[in-house]
Design an enzyme around this catalytic site. Structure first.
Site, mmCIF file in Angstrom:
data_model
loop_
_atom_site.group_PDB
_atom_site.id
_atom_site.type_symbol
_atom_site.label_atom_id
_atom_site.label_comp_id
_atom_site.label_asym_id
_atom_site.label_seq_id
_atom_site.Cartn_x
_atom_site.Cartn_y
_atom_site.Cartn_z
ATOM 1 N N LYS A 14 -36.685 -12.100 -29.110
ATOM 2 C CA LYS A 14 -35.309 -11.609 -29.079
ATOM 3 C C LYS A 14 -34.904 -11.183 -27.670
ATOM 4 C CE LYS A 14 -35.527 -8.838 -32.655
ATOM 5 N NZ LYS A 14 -35.129 -7.778 -33.576
ATOM 6 N N CYS A 71 -46.551 -6.311 -33.969
ATOM 7 C CA CYS A 71 -47.701 -7.068 -34.496
ATOM 8 C C CYS A 71 -48.093 -6.565 -35.869
ATOM 9 C CB CYS A 71 -48.944 -6.894 -33.634
ATOM 10 S SG CYS A 71 -48.845 -7.538 -31.990
ATOM 11 N N HIS A 130 -46.557 -8.199 -27.151
ATOM 12 C CA HIS A 130 -45.138 -7.843 -27.067
ATOM 13 C C HIS A 130 -44.788 -6.992 -25.859
ATOM 14 C CE1 HIS A 130 -45.767 -8.860 -31.340
ATOM 15 N NE2 HIS A 130 -44.583 -9.425 -31.198
ATOM 16 N N HIS A 160 -36.392 -18.780 -36.571
ATOM 17 C CA HIS A 160 -36.085 -19.510 -35.331
ATOM 18 C C HIS A 160 -36.902 -20.797 -35.274
ATOM 19 C CE1 HIS A 160 -39.815 -18.037 -33.602
ATOM 20 N NE2 HIS A 160 -39.410 -16.779 -33.648
ATOM 21 N N CYS A 184 -48.861 -3.311 -25.800
ATOM 22 C CA CYS A 184 -49.269 -4.437 -26.627
ATOM 23 C C CYS A 184 -49.435 -5.685 -25.754
ATOM 24 C CB CYS A 184 -48.220 -4.711 -27.705
ATOM 25 S SG CYS A 184 -48.517 -6.273 -28.541
ATOM 26 N N CYS A 224 -49.147 -1.299 -32.777
ATOM 27 C CA CYS A 224 -47.955 -2.040 -32.335
ATOM 28 C C CYS A 224 -47.178 -2.441 -33.589
ATOM 29 C CB CYS A 224 -48.328 -3.286 -31.547
ATOM 30 S SG CYS A 224 -46.899 -4.356 -31.277
ATOM 31 N N HIS A 264 -40.671 -20.797 -35.960
ATOM 32 C CA HIS A 264 -41.058 -20.813 -37.376
ATOM 33 C C HIS A 264 -40.904 -22.238 -37.935
ATOM 34 C CE1 HIS A 264 -39.328 -16.517 -37.081
ATOM 35 N NE2 HIS A 264 -40.635 -16.430 -36.971
ATOM 36 N N LYS A 313 -42.976 -17.437 -25.082
ATOM 37 C CA LYS A 313 -42.878 -17.483 -26.545
ATOM 38 C C LYS A 313 -41.467 -17.022 -26.920
ATOM 39 C CE LYS A 313 -45.245 -16.127 -30.746
ATOM 40 N NZ LYS A 313 -44.772 -15.002 -31.518
HETATM 41 N N1 MSP Z 1 -46.117 -12.354 -41.455
HETATM 42 C C1 MSP Z 1 -47.128 -12.786 -40.590
HETATM 43 C C2 MSP Z 1 -47.974 -13.876 -41.203
HETATM 44 C C3 MSP Z 1 -48.654 -13.491 -42.484
HETATM 45 S S1 MSP Z 1 -49.533 -14.835 -43.172
HETATM 46 C C4 MSP Z 1 -50.433 -14.185 -44.395
HETATM 47 C C5 MSP Z 1 -46.494 -13.300 -39.287
HETATM 48 N N2 MSP Z 1 -45.219 -13.646 -39.375
HETATM 49 S S2 MSP Z 1 -44.361 -14.216 -38.146
HETATM 50 O O1 MSP Z 1 -43.061 -14.464 -38.695
HETATM 51 O O2 MSP Z 1 -44.429 -13.335 -37.037
HETATM 52 O O3 MSP Z 1 -45.015 -15.526 -37.692
HETATM 53 C C6 MSP Z 1 -45.284 -16.548 -38.608
HETATM 54 C C7 MSP Z 1 -45.751 -17.808 -37.933
HETATM 55 O O4 MSP Z 1 -44.746 -18.298 -37.068
HETATM 56 C C8 MSP Z 1 -47.024 -17.647 -37.094
HETATM 57 O O5 MSP Z 1 -47.955 -18.649 -37.423
HETATM 58 C C9 MSP Z 1 -46.539 -17.841 -35.703
HETATM 59 O O6 MSP Z 1 -47.485 -18.437 -34.866
HETATM 60 C C10 MSP Z 1 -45.352 -18.758 -35.915
HETATM 61 N N3 MSP Z 1 -44.484 -18.694 -34.780
HETATM 62 C C11 MSP Z 1 -43.670 -17.669 -34.384
HETATM 63 N N4 MSP Z 1 -43.141 -17.997 -33.161
HETATM 64 C C12 MSP Z 1 -43.604 -19.194 -32.770
HETATM 65 C C13 MSP Z 1 -43.383 -20.043 -31.702
HETATM 66 N N5 MSP Z 1 -42.592 -19.716 -30.718
HETATM 67 N N6 MSP Z 1 -43.988 -21.254 -31.725
HETATM 68 C C14 MSP Z 1 -44.769 -21.665 -32.765
HETATM 69 N N7 MSP Z 1 -45.015 -20.884 -33.780
HETATM 70 C C15 MSP Z 1 -44.523 -19.629 -33.779
HETATM 71 O O7 MSP Z 1 -47.199 -13.406 -38.310
#
Ligand code: MSP
Length: 511
Positions: free
Chosen positions: A297, A129, A146, A18, A143, A126, A21, A294
Site C-alpha cells: 500500500k 505479518c 514490512h 491485488h 519487521c 508484527c 494475489h 513487493k
Molecule cells: N493469510 C495468509 C496465508 C494463510 S494460508 C493458510 C497470507 N495472506 S496474504 O494475503 O498476505 O498473502 C497470500 C498469498 O499472496 C501469499 O502466498 C503471498 O506470497 C501472495 N502474494 C502477496 N503479494 C504477492 C506478490 N506481490 N507477488 C506474488 N505473490 C504475492 O499470507
C-alpha cells in the site's frame, strides 16, 4: 482415477485483492484446469483468511464490525476471481461454522495428544505479518518484511511443542524428497529446522476476533494456527462429511515464499501432532515485483504505482481476461521473483498473442475461407508438423505436471512458431486450390487444434473461440487429453469461421 487437490493460501481480508494475489490464484487455477483436462478428479480450493489483529484493525479503521468488514472484503476477492475466470471448486472463509468445527476438532486432537501446554510469552510482534520475531530475526527491532516497528507483547498463551518435531520433520523431508519444491526453498526450510525449532504460542487473550479455544474460552486461536487448518476444513476433516481419506495427504499447496515457514515447518508438524500425515507437496512461488518492490500500500506514497490501478478487475478490463492470465503464467517461472509492468503485459500481448497465435489463426482461417470454400481439410498423418506437435505435446504435458506453467506455454508456443514457419516455407497463399493446398491447411488446422488443447488451462476463453472457429463442437477440454493430444484428430470437413482478430494489436506510443 487419480485425485488431485490443489490449494492457494487463503488471503487476508484487511485490504482488496491485488495482482500479487492474482498471480498465485491464476497459477493454481491453470494447474487445476490442467488436471481436469487429463481426467483427474480435481478439487481446487481458495478463500479468505478472516481472523487476527490485522483484519480487526482494518475493520476498526473503517468504522465497521470485523464481520461486516470481512463480508465486504471477501466478496471483493470473489469478484476478482470471477473477473479472472478462476474455476475454484470451493471458496472457504475462516469465519464459517464448518471451519470453526474442524479447527476445534483438529486442535483438540493435538491437545489431547499432549502437544499443547500453557506458558507466558514475551516477544516482538508484527501485525502485518501476524507473526513474532526475536531481536536477532528482526531488522534491529523492525519487521524485516514490512519495515515497521515491532510491538513488545507479553501474554499468557497456550503453546504448541514445535521443538519436539524437529527430528520427525527431518525424517519426513528425507523420506519425501519432493515435499517442498523448488529445491532452493526445500533447502531453506531444512536450514530453518536444523537451526533449532522453538515452541510457538498459538492462542491470544489480547483480541477476541478469532476461534475460541475449546478447552479454555478466555483464549482465541492465533490467526495462523486457525488459517492453516482451512485445507482440512474444505475436505470435511472431523465432520460428518469427512472426505479426508479421499483428498489427503496427496494434495498440493501453492504458497508464496514469505509463508514457507508456516507451510513447510509448522503445518507438517501440526499434522503429525494431530496424528495425520502431512501434505505431500508444497510448491513455493516468488513475488511479483513492481519496480523491484513487493506490492504494498505504501508504494503509491513513495511515488510508485497505486495498487488499485493494477487490481485484477482493472487489469482484465484493460487487457482482457486471457491476456492477463497468459502474462501471469508465462512471464515468470514459479519459484522465482518476476517483474510486473504494463510494458511487460503489452509486449507479451503483441508478440505472443497478437503476432504469433492471433496471426496464425487469422492466416489459416482466411486461406481456408477463400481457397478451400470455407471447409477445413484433414491433416496428413506423416506431416513434418506432426513431429513438432508430438514434441510440443510431450514437453507441455511434462511442464504442467511439474508445476511449470511458463514452460508449458513456452512449449506450446514452440508449436505455433513451427506452424508459422511451415506456412512460410510452403506458402499456401501462392497455391491454387487442390490436394497440395488442402494438405498444408489440414496440417495447420490440426496444429491449431492441438495448441488450443495445450493452452486451454491458461487461456480458456480464447481456446474455446479458436475451437469453434476451426469448426469443432464443444470446447478443447471436452475430450480427455490422452485422446485429444493425438495428431490427426481433426478429421476435416469442418466449417471454418473467419471472425474478428483475436488479439487486436496494442499500439505503443513512443513517448
Ligand atoms: N493469510 C495468509 C496465508 C494463510 S494460508 C493458510 C497470507 N495472506 S496474504 O494475503 O498476505 O498473502 C497470500 C498469498 O499472496 C501469499 O502466498 C503471498 O506470497 C501472495 N502474494 C502477496 N503479494 C504477492 C506478490 N506481490 N507477488 C506474488 N505473490 C504475492 O499470507
Amino acid at each position: 482415477m487419480a485425485h488431485y487437490y490443489i490449494t492457494t493460501p487463503i488471503y487476508y481480508v484487511n485490504d482488496a485483492p491485488h495482482v500479487g494475489h492474482a498471480y498465485c490464484t491464476v497459477n493454481a487455477d491453470a494447474l487445476a484446469r490442467w488436471h481436469r483436462l487429463v481426467g483427474d478428479e480435481t478439487k481446487f480450493l481458495t478463500g479468505t483468511d478472516e481472523h487476527g489483529q490485522k483484519v480487526a484493525d482494518a475493520a476498526a479503521l473503517n468504522g465497521v464490525s470485523p464481520q461486516e468488514w470481512t463480508d465486504r472484503t471477501s466478496a471483493r476477492f470473489r469478484e476478482a476471481w470471477d473477473a479472472l475466470d478462476i474455476s475454484y471448486d470451493d471458496f472457504i472463509r475462516t469465519t464459517e461454522p464448518r471451519h470453526y468445527e474442524t479447527v476445534q476438532r483438529f486442535l483438540t486432537a493435538v491437545y489431547e495428544n499432549g502437544h499443547i501446554y500453557k506458558d507466558v510469552y514475551h516477544g516482538l510482534y508484527c501485525v502485518s505479518c501476524e507473526d513474532y520475531y526475536t531481536l536477532e530475526s528482526s531488522d534491529e527491532g523492525r519487521c524485516p518484511i514490512h519495515g515497521r516497528a515491532l510491538t513488545e507483547m507479553q501474554e499468557e498463551n497456550w503453546f504448541f511443542r514445535l521443538s519436539a518435531f524437529a527430528e520427525p520433520l527431518l525424517r519426513y523431508y528425507e523420506e519425501h524428497p519432493d515435499f517442498v519444491t523448488p529445491e532452493t526453498k526445500r533447502n531453506e526450510a531444512l536450514a530453518f529446522i536444523r537451526g533449532g525449532l522453538r515452541d510457538i504460542s498459538i492462542t491470544r487473550t489480547s483480541i477476541a476476533w478469532g476461534i475460541p479455544v475449546p478447552w479454555d474460552d478466555r483464549h482465541v486461536f492465533y490467526v495462523w494456527y486457525d488459517a492453516l487448518i482451512n485445507y482440512l476444513t474444505a475436505i470435511g476433516y472431523g465432520r460428518e462429511d469427512d472426505q479426508t481419506s479421499t483428498w489427503w495427504p496427496v494434495s498440493h499447496h501453492l504458497v508464496g515464499k514469505e509463508i514457507l515457514r508456516f507451510h513447510c515447518v509448522w503445518w507438517p508438524a501440526m499434522c503429525m501432532a494431530a496424528g495425520l500425515d502431512p501434505v505431500h507437496h508444497v510448491q513455493v512461488h516468488g513475488w511479483l515485483l513492481v519496480g523491484g518492490q513487493k506490492l504494498s500500500k505504501t508504494m503509491a506514497a513513495e511515488g510508485g504505482v497505486k495498487l488499485s490501478d493494477i487490481s485484477p478487475v482493472v487489469l482484465t478490463d484493460e487487457f482482457g481476461v486471457d491476456p492477463i492470465r497468459y502474462y501471469l503464467l508465462r512471464e515468470t517461472s514459479l519459484g522465482n521473483d518476476g517483474d510486473f509492468s504494463h510494458e511487460g503485459i503489452t509486449a507479451r500481448y503483441n508478440t505472443d498473442l497478437a503476432n504469433n497465435l492471433g496471426n496464425l489463426v487469422a492466416r489459416v482461417t482466411t486461406i481456408v475461407a477463400t481457397k478451400c470454400a470455407g471447409v477445413g481439410p484433414a491433416p496428413q498423418p506423416g506431416s513434418e508438423l506432426a513431429s513438432a506437435a508430438r514434441q510440443a505435446v510431450g514437453a507441455a504435458a511434462a511442464a504442467w505436471d511439474r508445476f511449470a506453467p511458463h514452460a508449458a506455454l513456452e512449449a506450446t508456443w514452440g508449436l505455433i512458431t513451427a506452424t508459422n514457419a511451415y506456412l512460410e516455407q510452403r506458402a499456401p497463399w501462392k497455391m491454387s486450390p487442390g490436394d497440395e493446398l488442402d494438405a498444408v491447411m489440414g496440417d495447420a488446422l490440426e496444429a491449431i487444434r492441438l495448441v488450443s488443447v495445450l493452452a486451454t488451462p491458461a487461456i480458456p476463453h480464447v481456446c474455446a473461440t479458436i475451437w469453434s472457429r476451426i469448426g469443432l463442437e464443444g470446447a478443447p477440454g471436452d475430450e480427455t487429453f490422452a485422446d485429444s493430444a493425438q495428431w490427426g484428430r481433426y478429421r476435416g470437413v469442418h466449417p471454418i469461421v473467419k471472425g474478428e482478430p483475436l488479439f487486436p494489436r496494442i499500439t505503443v506510443s513512443d513517448d
